[in-house]
Motif scaffolding. Structure first.
Motif, mmCIF file in Angstrom:
data_model
loop_
_atom_site.group_PDB
_atom_site.id
_atom_site.type_symbol
_atom_site.label_atom_id
_atom_site.label_comp_id
_atom_site.label_asym_id
_atom_site.label_seq_id
_atom_site.Cartn_x
_atom_site.Cartn_y
_atom_site.Cartn_z
ATOM 1 N N TYR A 174 35.333 33.209 38.299
ATOM 2 C CA TYR A 174 36.024 34.438 38.699
ATOM 3 C C TYR A 174 37.200 34.647 37.746
ATOM 4 C CZ TYR A 174 33.487 34.120 43.153
ATOM 5 O OH TYR A 174 32.510 34.051 44.111
ATOM 6 N N SER A 175 37.621 35.900 37.608
ATOM 7 C CA SER A 175 38.789 36.187 36.780
ATOM 8 C C SER A 175 39.720 37.135 37.528
ATOM 9 C CB SER A 175 38.383 36.788 35.436
ATOM 10 O OG SER A 175 37.839 38.087 35.608
ATOM 11 N N GLU A 185 32.575 36.812 37.830
ATOM 12 C CA GLU A 185 32.064 36.957 36.470
ATOM 13 C C GLU A 185 30.601 36.552 36.381
ATOM 14 O OE1 GLU A 185 33.514 38.344 33.991
ATOM 15 O OE2 GLU A 185 35.613 38.482 34.634
ATOM 16 N N LEU A 242 32.433 32.249 29.281
ATOM 17 C CA LEU A 242 31.182 32.476 30.017
ATOM 18 C C LEU A 242 30.045 31.598 29.513
ATOM 19 C CD1 LEU A 242 31.164 36.377 30.375
ATOM 20 C CD2 LEU A 242 31.319 34.704 32.235
#
Length: 371
Positions: A174-175, A185, A242
Motif C-alpha cells: 500500500y502507499s 498497489e 513493485l
C-alpha cells in the motif's frame, strides 16, 4: 536491559468492535484476541502513527461438533464450518486440518489494520482512526491482513502487509501521501514470504527490502559452519517498489552458536544512521508451541546491506511479564515480544512492538545503545 520509557499503549479492551469492518455481519459474538504488532511512522503533524493488527476472533469457534473460521467474500464476511474430528485445535489462534499430505491451517480470527495516532513521544493515544481502517478487499486477503510495516521513502509512505488466503500467503503493498489514507498497489511477493521491510531510503537509486521466505526444507551448512540452516533474512531490490528481484548476497542468517536464533525474521524497516542501516529483528528460541521471541539488532553497510557491520547477540528487548500482568485473563501466549516499528526522536528511538500477541508496547531506546 531497562529503558526510560517501556509501557503498553494499546490493549484489546481499547478496540471498539462496533466499528469493526466485520460488525453486524456474522450473527455470532466476536472479541479482540489481540491488538498488536504495530507498524510505526511519524505523521506530517509530528505525531506518531501505529498501524495496529486487530485480530478479531470468534468467541465460540467450536459449536455443534464443528470448528469455524471467518472468511471475507465480495458479499461480506461469512463463517465456514469444519468437522471437529478433522482438526487439531491445540493452538487457540488457529486449527490444523488433518488428511492432506501437507500442513493445512485455518484461523479462528480474522485480522484487519487500525491506524492509531499517538502523541509525538508515542506515550499517549490521541485518536483511533476507524474511518481509515485497512481491511480485506480481494480473494487473496480472504483470511485477513497481518503485521504491517511502514517505511517513508522520499515523500511517500510505503506499507507492506501479509495477506492471507488459500490462494497464497503473499506480501501486499500500500502507499500513502500522508500515512493515513492508504491506496492498494499490488501483490509484490508471492507465497509465504513474510516480514518484508522496505529500507527508509534508496541506495544508488534502487529500493531495497529485507524479506523472509518460508518453507519446510532447508539445506545444511557444512559441518562446523558458523551458520544454522533455517529461515533467514534475505534481501531484494526494486526500481519502483513493485517489481522485486532477490539480491545475490545473503542477508542476516541464524547463528549456530545459539538456539535463540533457531528461527528469525525482520522486525523494523532499516533506517540510515552514521554507522549504516540499523535494523531490529526477531530471533525465536524453540519452546512449546510458539517459542520465545526476542528482539536483536544489526547494522548493515550503507552501500551494500548484504555486508553486516555489527550484530548484537544479546537481546535488546525481551517479553516483559510485568507489563501484561493486568491482562492475565486475556493471555494466550507468553515469552513473545515482536518488534515491528521504529521512529527517530532525537537522542533516542521510539520502538513499537507487539507484546504477547496481545498488546502494543512502546519503548524509548537511547541511541547510545547502538554505538
Amino acid at each position: 536491559m531497562s529503558f526510560p520509557v517501556d509501557k503498553l499503549v494499546l490493549v484489546p479492551d481499547d478496540i471498539d468492535l462496533s466499528r469493526s469492518p466485520l460488525a453486524g455481519q456474522l450473527g455470532v459474538e466476536t472479541y479482540c484476541l489481540g491488538a498488536f504488532n504495530p507498524a510505526l511512522t511519524r505523521l506530517p503533524n509530528g505525531n506518531l502513527l501505529m498501524m495496529v493488527r486487530v485480530a478479531e476472533a470468534l468467541r465460540h469457534p467450536i459449536v455443534d461438533g464443528k470448528v469455524h473460521n471467518i472468511r471475507w467474500t465480495e458479499d461480506g464476511y461469512v463463517l465456514d464450518a469444519w468437522p471437529l474430528e478433522l482438526a487439531n485445535t491445540a493452538d487457540p489462534r488457529k486449527f490444523v486440518l488433518h488428511g492432506g499430505g501437507w500442513k493445512i491451517m485455518a484461523l479462528t480470527s480474522l485480522s484487519w489494520l487500525l491506524p492509531v495516532e499517538l502523541s509525538a513521544d508515542g506515550c499517549e493515544v490521541v485518536m483511533h482512526h476507524y474511518d481509515k481502517v485497512v481491511a480485506p478487499h480481494a480473494s487473496f486477503q480472504m483470511y485477513g491482513l497481518e503485521d504491517a510495516r511502514i517505511s517513508k521513502v522520499d515523500d511517500r509512505w510505503l506499507m507492506t502487509t501479509c495477506s492471507v488466503s488459500p490462494e497464497r500467503h503473499s506480501t501486499t503493498l500500500y502507499s500513502s501521501q500522508n500515512a493515513l489514507d492508504w491506496v492498494f498497489e499490488d501483490i509484490v511477493l508471492d507465497h509465504q514470504n513474510k516480514d518484508m521491510l522496505i529500507f527508509e531510503g534508496r541506495i544508488a537509486g534502487q529500493y531495497w527490502a529485507q524479506t523472509r521466505p518460508l518453507g519446510d526444507l532447508y539445506f545444511a551448512y557444512p559441518p562446523g559452519s558458523e551458520w544454522r540452516a533455517g529461515p533467514s533474512i534475505n534481501l531484494a531490490t526494486s526500481p519502483d517498489a513493485l517489481h522485486w528481484k532477490p539480491h545475490r548476497g545473503p542477508g542476516i542468517r541464524p547463528h549456530s552458536a545459539t538456539v535463540a536464533t533457531a528461527r528469525m525474521g525482520g522486525g523494523t524497516p532499516p533506517i540510515l544512521t552514521d554507522r549504516g542501516w540499523l535494523t531490529l529483528w526477531h530471533g525465536v528460541e524453540p519452546k512449546e508451541i510458539v517459542g520465545i521471541y526476542r528482539t536483536y539488532w544489526s547494522v548493515l553497510d550503507q552501500d551494500d546491506p548484504s555486508m553486516t557491520v555489527v550484530t548484537q547477540h544479546q537481546p535488546l528487548l525481551e517479553a516483559a511479564p510485568e507489563l501484561t500482568r493486568h491482562l492475565e485473563h486475556q493471555m494466550y501466549v507468553r515469552d513473545v515480544v515482536f518488534t515491528t516499528g521504529i521512529a527517530d526522536a532525537g537522542d533516542h528511538y521510539v520502538v513499537a512492538s507487539g507484546e504477547a500477541d496481545l498488546a502494543c508496547r512502546i519503548t524509548h531506546v537511547p541511541k547510545t545503545v547502538f554505538e
